[in-house]
Write a protein that holds these residues in place. Structure first.
Motif, PDB file in Angstrom:
ATOM      1  N   GLU A   2       8.721  32.144 -39.078  1.00  0.00           N
ATOM      2  CA  GLU A   2       9.068  33.114 -40.116  1.00  0.00           C
ATOM      3  C   GLU A   2       8.349  34.444 -39.918  1.00  0.00           C
ATOM      4  O   GLU A   2       8.930  35.504 -40.110  1.00  0.00           O
ATOM      5  N   GLU A   3       7.080  34.365 -39.528  1.00  0.00           N
ATOM      6  CA  GLU A   3       6.307  35.581 -39.274  1.00  0.00           C
ATOM      7  C   GLU A   3       6.945  36.392 -38.141  1.00  0.00           C
ATOM      8  O   GLU A   3       7.099  37.610 -38.249  1.00  0.00           O
ATOM      9  N   ALA A   4       7.322  35.724 -37.070  1.00  0.00           N
ATOM     10  CA  ALA A   4       7.937  36.396 -35.922  1.00  0.00           C
ATOM     11  C   ALA A   4       9.301  36.973 -36.297  1.00  0.00           C
ATOM     12  O   ALA A   4       9.628  38.111 -35.925  1.00  0.00           O
ATOM     13  N   LEU A   5      10.096  36.195 -37.008  1.00  0.00           N
ATOM     14  CA  LEU A   5      11.421  36.679 -37.408  1.00  0.00           C
ATOM     15  C   LEU A   5      11.321  37.831 -38.401  1.00  0.00           C
ATOM     16  O   LEU A   5      12.096  38.793 -38.324  1.00  0.00           O
ATOM     17  N   ASN A   6      10.374  37.759 -39.315  1.00  0.00           N
ATOM     18  CA  ASN A   6      10.193  38.825 -40.295  1.00  0.00           C
ATOM     19  C   ASN A   6       9.807  40.136 -39.606  1.00  0.00           C
ATOM     20  O   ASN A   6      10.326  41.201 -39.953  1.00  0.00           O
ATOM     21  N   GLU A   7       8.896  40.048 -38.640  1.00  0.00           N
ATOM     22  CA  GLU A   7       8.494  41.253 -37.917  1.00  0.00           C
ATOM     23  C   GLU A   7       9.675  41.849 -37.146  1.00  0.00           C
ATOM     24  O   GLU A   7       9.851  43.065 -37.106  1.00  0.00           O
ATOM     25  N   ALA A   8      10.492  40.987 -36.563  1.00  0.00           N
ATOM     26  CA  ALA A   8      11.665  41.458 -35.826  1.00  0.00           C
ATOM     27  C   ALA A   8      12.680  42.101 -36.769  1.00  0.00           C
ATOM     28  O   ALA A   8      13.242  43.161 -36.463  1.00  0.00           O
ATOM     29  N   GLU A   9      12.868  41.475 -37.920  1.00  0.00           N
ATOM     30  CA  GLU A   9      13.865  41.979 -38.870  1.00  0.00           C
ATOM     31  C   GLU A   9      13.415  43.253 -39.570  1.00  0.00           C
ATOM     32  O   GLU A   9      14.172  44.206 -39.688  1.00  0.00           O
ATOM     33  N   THR A  10      12.171  43.271 -40.043  1.00  0.00           N
ATOM     34  CA  THR A  10      11.721  44.407 -40.855  1.00  0.00           C
ATOM     35  C   THR A  10      11.177  45.576 -40.040  1.00  0.00           C
ATOM     36  O   THR A  10      11.284  46.726 -40.460  1.00  0.00           O
ATOM     37  N   LYS A  11      10.607  45.304 -38.868  1.00  0.00           N
ATOM     38  CA  LYS A  11       9.990  46.354 -38.067  1.00  0.00           C
ATOM     39  C   LYS A  11      10.700  46.594 -36.740  1.00  0.00           C
ATOM     40  O   LYS A  11      10.353  47.532 -36.022  1.00  0.00           O
ATOM     41  N   GLY A  12      11.632  45.705 -36.425  1.00  0.00           N
ATOM     42  CA  GLY A  12      12.334  45.836 -35.161  1.00  0.00           C
ATOM     43  C   GLY A  12      11.458  45.535 -33.950  1.00  0.00           C
ATOM     44  O   GLY A  12      11.785  45.907 -32.834  1.00  0.00           O
ATOM     45  N   GLN A  13      10.354  44.849 -34.184  1.00  0.00           N
ATOM     46  CA  GLN A  13       9.428  44.526 -33.102  1.00  0.00           C
ATOM     47  C   GLN A  13       9.572  43.046 -32.734  1.00  0.00           C
ATOM     48  O   GLN A  13       9.602  42.182 -33.603  1.00  0.00           O
ATOM     49  N   LEU A  14       9.615  42.790 -31.445  1.00  0.00           N
ATOM     50  CA  LEU A  14       9.811  41.426 -30.967  1.00  0.00           C
ATOM     51  C   LEU A  14       8.557  40.829 -30.333  1.00  0.00           C
ATOM     52  O   LEU A  14       8.625  39.741 -29.751  1.00  0.00           O
ATOM     53  N   ASN A  15       7.417  41.478 -30.461  1.00  0.00           N
ATOM     54  CA  ASN A  15       6.192  40.994 -29.816  1.00  0.00           C
ATOM     55  C   ASN A  15       5.833  39.580 -30.260  1.00  0.00           C
ATOM     56  O   ASN A  15       5.587  38.703 -29.426  1.00  0.00           O
ATOM     57  N   LYS A  16       5.779  39.356 -31.561  1.00  0.00           N
ATOM     58  CA  LYS A  16       5.406  38.023 -32.067  1.00  0.00           C
ATOM     59  C   LYS A  16       6.455  36.993 -31.682  1.00  0.00           C
ATOM     60  O   LYS A  16       6.118  35.864 -31.325  1.00  0.00           O
ATOM     61  N   PHE A  17       7.704  37.368 -31.745  1.00  0.00           N
ATOM     62  CA  PHE A  17       8.782  36.455 -31.367  1.00  0.00           C
ATOM     63  C   PHE A  17       8.654  36.076 -29.897  1.00  0.00           C
ATOM     64  O   PHE A  17       8.715  34.893 -29.538  1.00  0.00           O
ATOM     65  N   ASN A  18       8.477  37.072 -29.033  1.00  0.00           N
ATOM     66  CA  ASN A  18       8.360  36.804 -27.597  1.00  0.00           C
ATOM     67  C   ASN A  18       7.122  35.977 -27.279  1.00  0.00           C
ATOM     68  O   ASN A  18       7.169  35.074 -26.435  1.00  0.00           O
ATOM     69  N   ASP A  19       6.005  36.288 -27.937  1.00  0.00           N
ATOM     70  CA  ASP A  19       4.773  35.519 -27.712  1.00  0.00           C
ATOM     71  C   ASP A  19       4.950  34.063 -28.137  1.00  0.00           C
ATOM     72  O   ASP A  19       4.537  33.144 -27.419  1.00  0.00           O
ATOM     73  N   LEU A  20       5.554  33.853 -29.300  1.00  0.00           N
ATOM     74  CA  LEU A  20       5.791  32.490 -29.781  1.00  0.00           C
ATOM     75  C   LEU A  20       6.758  31.755 -28.857  1.00  0.00           C
ATOM     76  O   LEU A  20       6.532  30.602 -28.494  1.00  0.00           O
ATOM     77  N   ASN A  21       7.814  32.434 -28.459  1.00  0.00           N
ATOM     78  CA  ASN A  21       8.792  31.824 -27.564  1.00  0.00           C
ATOM     79  C   ASN A  21       8.138  31.407 -26.239  1.00  0.00           C
ATOM     80  O   ASN A  21       8.395  30.319 -25.725  1.00  0.00           O
ATOM     81  N   LYS A  22       7.269  32.247 -25.712  1.00  0.00           N
ATOM     82  CA  LYS A  22       6.566  31.914 -24.474  1.00  0.00           C
ATOM     83  C   LYS A  22       5.647  30.706 -24.686  1.00  0.00           C
ATOM     84  O   LYS A  22       5.596  29.800 -23.854  1.00  0.00           O
ATOM     85  N   ALA A  23       4.936  30.694 -25.811  1.00  0.00           N
ATOM     86  CA  ALA A  23       4.003  29.592 -26.100  1.00  0.00           C
ATOM     87  C   ALA A  23       4.733  28.262 -26.238  1.00  0.00           C
ATOM     88  O   ALA A  23       4.285  27.250 -25.690  1.00  0.00           O
ATOM     89  N   ILE A  24       5.860  28.251 -26.933  1.00  0.00           N
ATOM     90  CA  ILE A  24       6.560  26.974 -27.153  1.00  0.00           C
ATOM     91  C   ILE A  24       7.402  26.541 -25.963  1.00  0.00           C
ATOM     92  O   ILE A  24       7.943  25.442 -25.960  1.00  0.00           O
ATOM     93  N   SER A  25       7.478  27.363 -24.940  1.00  0.00           N
ATOM     94  CA  SER A  25       8.256  26.977 -23.760  1.00  0.00           C
ATOM     95  C   SER A  25       7.563  25.875 -22.964  1.00  0.00           C
ATOM     96  O   SER A  25       8.199  25.200 -22.161  1.00  0.00           O
ATOM     97  N   LEU A  26       6.268  25.675 -23.187  1.00  0.00           N
ATOM     98  CA  LEU A  26       5.507  24.596 -22.541  1.00  0.00           C
ATOM     99  C   LEU A  26       4.773  23.789 -23.617  1.00  0.00           C
ATOM    100  O   LEU A  26       3.546  23.821 -23.702  1.00  0.00           O
ATOM    101  N   PRO A  27       5.517  23.062 -24.443  1.00  0.00           N
ATOM    102  CA  PRO A  27       4.906  22.407 -25.603  1.00  0.00           C
ATOM    103  C   PRO A  27       3.960  21.253 -25.288  1.00  0.00           C
ATOM    104  O   PRO A  27       3.217  20.818 -26.159  1.00  0.00           O
ATOM    105  N   TYR A  28       3.970  20.760 -24.063  1.00  0.00           N
ATOM    106  CA  TYR A  28       3.139  19.609 -23.716  1.00  0.00           C
ATOM    107  C   TYR A  28       1.843  20.006 -23.012  1.00  0.00           C
ATOM    108  O   TYR A  28       1.081  19.152 -22.606  1.00  0.00           O
TER     109      TYR A  28
END
Length: 156
Positions: A104-130
């Protein structure tokens, strides 16, 4: 429905792997049932329960200091008294999950500020969940419990 009853009806196979058991025995039903009952009573973070069993104690959740869990863990360790269990567990249990508040934090930042930093960081982190080695601790922190029921975007 009681989760232990559900497990008895549908099998314990999934849980066996979650706790590192490769060679089923009749006693394992009681071992798994006791863990499930403890989890239902104490409501620990699901992901962190298995991380704790793999000795990833990054969350420092107090619930794992519980005497009943300590007793259960001792019994479990006697059951899986070889190192092979850890391989099964690390291939079955993610260390990192996309927690709702982070999404939600990442999506909110993308929606309200147009910034994808948190989204991209989270996406990178969860790409290797193990893998825990390269994960920022902020993605591993257990969210605080509140009395306010959490409702996701889809209403669940």
């Amino acid at each position: 429905m009681n989760l232990v009853l559900y497990l008895k009806m549908n099998g314990f196979k999934w849980w066996e792997k979650k706790i590192g058991i490769e060679d089923w025995s009749e006693e394992d039903e009681e071992l798994i049932s006791n863990l499930v009952n403890w989890m239902q009573n104490k409501s620990p973070d699901f992901t962190n329960t298995f991380c704790n069993l793999m000795n990833y104690n990054h969350a420092h959740d107090e619930v794992f200091s519980d005497n009943d869990f300590g007793t259960w863990k001792k019994n479990w360790q006697e059951r899986v008294n070889n190192k092979e269990y850890l391989k099964t567990m690390t291939n079955t249990n993610p260390v990192l999950i996309p927690r709702n508040y982070l999404v939600e934090e990442a999506l909110n930042e993308a929606e309200t500020k147009g910034q994808l930093n948190k989204f991209n960081d989270l996406n990178k982190a969860i790409s290797l969940p193990y893998q825990i080695e390269k994960v920022n601790i902020k993605y591993l922190t257990t969210p605080s419990k509140t009395n306010i029921p959490y409702k996701t975007f889809c209403g669940t």
